[in-house]
Design a protein around this motif. Structure first.
Motif, short mmCIF file in Angstrom:
data_model
loop_
_atom_site.label_atom_id
_atom_site.label_comp_id
_atom_site.label_asym_id
_atom_site.label_seq_id
_atom_site.Cartn_x
_atom_site.Cartn_y
_atom_site.Cartn_z
N ASN A 1 -33.11 44.13 -5.38
CA ASN A 1 -31.89 44.48 -6.11
C ASN A 1 -31.05 45.49 -5.36
N ASP A 2 -31.69 46.45 -4.71
CA ASP A 2 -30.95 47.44 -3.92
C ASP A 2 -30.26 46.79 -2.73
N GLU A 3 -30.93 45.85 -2.08
CA GLU A 3 -30.32 45.17 -0.94
C GLU A 3 -29.14 44.31 -1.39
N LEU A 4 -29.27 43.68 -2.56
CA LEU A 4 -28.17 42.89 -3.09
C LEU A 4 -26.99 43.78 -3.48
N ARG A 5 -27.27 44.93 -4.04
CA ARG A 5 -26.20 45.86 -4.35
C ARG A 5 -25.47 46.29 -3.08
N ASP A 6 -26.23 46.49 -2.01
CA ASP A 6 -25.62 46.85 -0.72
C ASP A 6 -24.69 45.74 -0.24
N VAL A 7 -25.11 44.47 -0.41
CA VAL A 7 -24.24 43.34 -0.04
C VAL A 7 -22.96 43.39 -0.87
N ALA A 8 -23.10 43.65 -2.17
CA ALA A 8 -21.92 43.74 -3.04
C ALA A 8 -20.96 44.82 -2.55
N GLU A 9 -21.49 45.98 -2.20
CA GLU A 9 -20.63 47.07 -1.73
C GLU A 9 -19.98 46.73 -0.40
N ARG A 10 -20.71 46.04 0.47
CA ARG A 10 -20.15 45.64 1.76
C ARG A 10 -19.03 44.61 1.60
N ALA A 11 -19.07 43.87 0.48
CA ALA A 11 -18.06 42.81 0.28
C ALA A 11 -16.71 43.36 -0.18
N LEU A 12 -16.69 44.54 -0.79
CA LEU A 12 -15.48 45.03 -1.47
C LEU A 12 -14.26 45.14 -0.56
N PRO A 13 -14.38 45.56 0.72
CA PRO A 13 -13.18 45.63 1.56
C PRO A 13 -12.46 44.30 1.74
N HIS A 14 -13.17 43.18 1.55
CA HIS A 14 -12.51 41.87 1.68
C HIS A 14 -11.46 41.66 0.60
N TRP A 15 -11.57 42.42 -0.49
CA TRP A 15 -10.57 42.36 -1.57
C TRP A 15 -9.81 43.69 -1.69
N ASP A 16 -10.05 44.61 -0.76
CA ASP A 16 -9.43 45.94 -0.80
C ASP A 16 -9.69 46.60 -2.15
N LEU A 17 -10.94 46.58 -2.56
CA LEU A 17 -11.33 47.16 -3.84
C LEU A 17 -12.28 48.33 -3.63
N ALA A 18 -12.16 49.32 -4.49
CA ALA A 18 -13.13 50.42 -4.57
C ALA A 18 -13.70 50.42 -5.97
N ALA A 19 -15.00 50.47 -6.08
CA ALA A 19 -15.66 50.32 -7.38
C ALA A 19 -15.88 51.66 -8.05
N ASP A 20 -15.51 51.74 -9.31
CA ASP A 20 -15.91 52.88 -10.13
C ASP A 20 -17.35 52.69 -10.63
N ALA A 21 -17.75 51.42 -10.82
CA ALA A 21 -19.12 51.12 -11.26
C ALA A 21 -19.49 49.71 -10.81
N ILE A 22 -20.76 49.54 -10.40
CA ILE A 22 -21.32 48.23 -10.06
C ILE A 22 -22.60 48.08 -10.86
N GLU A 23 -22.62 47.09 -11.75
CA GLU A 23 -23.75 46.91 -12.66
C GLU A 23 -24.36 45.52 -12.47
N LEU A 24 -25.67 45.46 -12.20
CA LEU A 24 -26.36 44.18 -12.10
C LEU A 24 -26.40 43.52 -13.47
N VAL A 25 -25.88 42.29 -13.54
CA VAL A 25 -25.80 41.56 -14.81
C VAL A 25 -26.87 40.49 -14.90
N SER A 26 -27.05 39.73 -13.83
CA SER A 26 -28.06 38.67 -13.86
C SER A 26 -28.49 38.34 -12.45
N ARG A 27 -29.70 37.83 -12.36
CA ARG A 27 -30.24 37.38 -11.08
C ARG A 27 -31.00 36.09 -11.32
N SER A 28 -30.37 34.99 -10.96
CA SER A 28 -30.97 33.68 -11.13
C SER A 28 -30.60 32.84 -9.91
#
Length: 333
Positions: A9-36
């Motif tokens: 889950n931590d590695e996936l969160r890191d992928v999510a954070e690495r993806a944000l510059p592709h949309w020029d977004l900065a996250a106030d919060a990143i919450e895991l919702v589902s993993r399937s």
């Protein structure tokens, strides 16, 4: 077997954070919702705006197939069917390819607008009035019919590519969800029963292909866990990851499949078909094929579960196989 979706889950969160510059977004919060099949994070940005960030399972779809999913959902929205709106990256594509922190692999990441609501599965679980439950499924029938109307009249653009739930896609040599008749845990008797089912189903689907034209892009996974009841009470469908070419009966069968043990199943069944028929013809001959697709749904889930051990999907698989064999024998094939 598919490549395991085995990041922590931590590695996936890191992928999510690495993806944000592709949309020029900065996250106030990143919450895991589902993993399937995919991993979904809820991304909250400035002023409370929210998105669903999806990290796609490796090896399941090519980038071209993922882009085609976005093209179809855009076309559905253009036709007045409200489905999640994909957000394209700054460079234009719908998906970013993000390298994992160890540099050994990468993941395709997509972004859609967040939808508020409660899962239909939760709503019907606590609903005590069978008429209100049936009304939800009548609306689901209308939504499915609207999707089939759009897809049947739609000219796909150049380069559009998705998998097919057709005869080879179910029971060919390399079916999309795997060879349910050939997984390692089968007993010799089960292997014989499911092998016989494969041959009989192939023959019946060949007849269906020759007789009917109810085949287009379909959602292919529209069960109650993939439907939201919005705050205004309307339904909204989501999760088009399995969308591909297929028979319309399969879409209806998937919606009905997990409900067959409910005491109000007959009411739900009739409501869904009535809703569907309000928006699109569905003959009695077409309806006669529904039991076959209900059986198919059970069988293809066998290999789907086998291919996802990292998600715990093999737990209870022996019982699922036994029930599938009982259904095959009851079906008379």
């Amino acid at each position: 077997m598919l490549e395991p979706n085995n990041l922590s889950n931590d590695e996936l969160r890191d992928v999510a954070e690495r993806a944000l510059p592709h949309w020029d977004l900065a996250a106030d919060a990143i919450e895991l919702v589902s993993r399937s099949e995919n991993t979904v994070f809820k991304l909250t940005v400035r002023e409370g705006r929210a998105f669903a960030l999806r990290i796609h399972r490796p090896g399941y779809h090519t980038l071209a197939e993922l882009e085609s999913e976005l093209v179809w959902t855009e076309a559905l929205n253009a036709a007045g069917i409200h489905v999640p709106v994909g957000v394209r990256t700054l460079d234009g594509p719908g998906y970013a390819t993000v390298t994992t922190s160890d540099g050994l692999s990468s993941r395709a990441v997509g972004l859609v607008e967040w939808m508020e609501g409660e899962l239909l599965s939760s709503v019907i679980e606590r609903e005590s009035d069978p008429k209100r439950v049936a009304a939800h499924f009548a609306e689901m029938g209308r939504i499915l019919a609207a999707c089939h109307n759009q897809a049947s009249d739609w000219t796909t653009p150049v380069g559009f590519t998705r998998h097919a739930f057709d005869l080879p896609g179910y029971v060919g040599d390399a079916p999309f969800w795997g060879r349910f008749w050939d997984i390692p845990i089968l007993t010799p008797d089960q292997r014989a029963i499911l092998g016989r089912a494969r041959q009989a189903i192939a023959k019946q689907l060949d007849e269906l292909a020759a007789e009917q034209q109810a085949f287009s892009m379909i959602h292919a996974d529209l069960h109650a866990h993939n439907v939201l009841v919005r705050p205004d009470g309307a339904l909204q469908i989501f999760d088009f990851d399995d969308a591909g070419w297929g028979w319309h009966q399969y879409d209806l069968a998937v919606a009905l499949f997990r409900l067959q043990q409910r005491p109000d199943y007959d009411r739900i069944y009739q409501a869904m078909l009535a809703g569907y028929r309000e928006a699109r013809p569905f003959s009695s001959q077409s309806e006669e094929w529904l039991p076959l697709f209900l059986l198919l749904r059970h069988l293809v889930v066998i290999s789907w579960q086998w291919d996802r051990p990292e998600l715990g999907r093999r737990e209870g698989l022996e019982e699922w196989v036994e029930e599938g064999c009982r259904q095959v024998e009851a079906f008379g094939i």
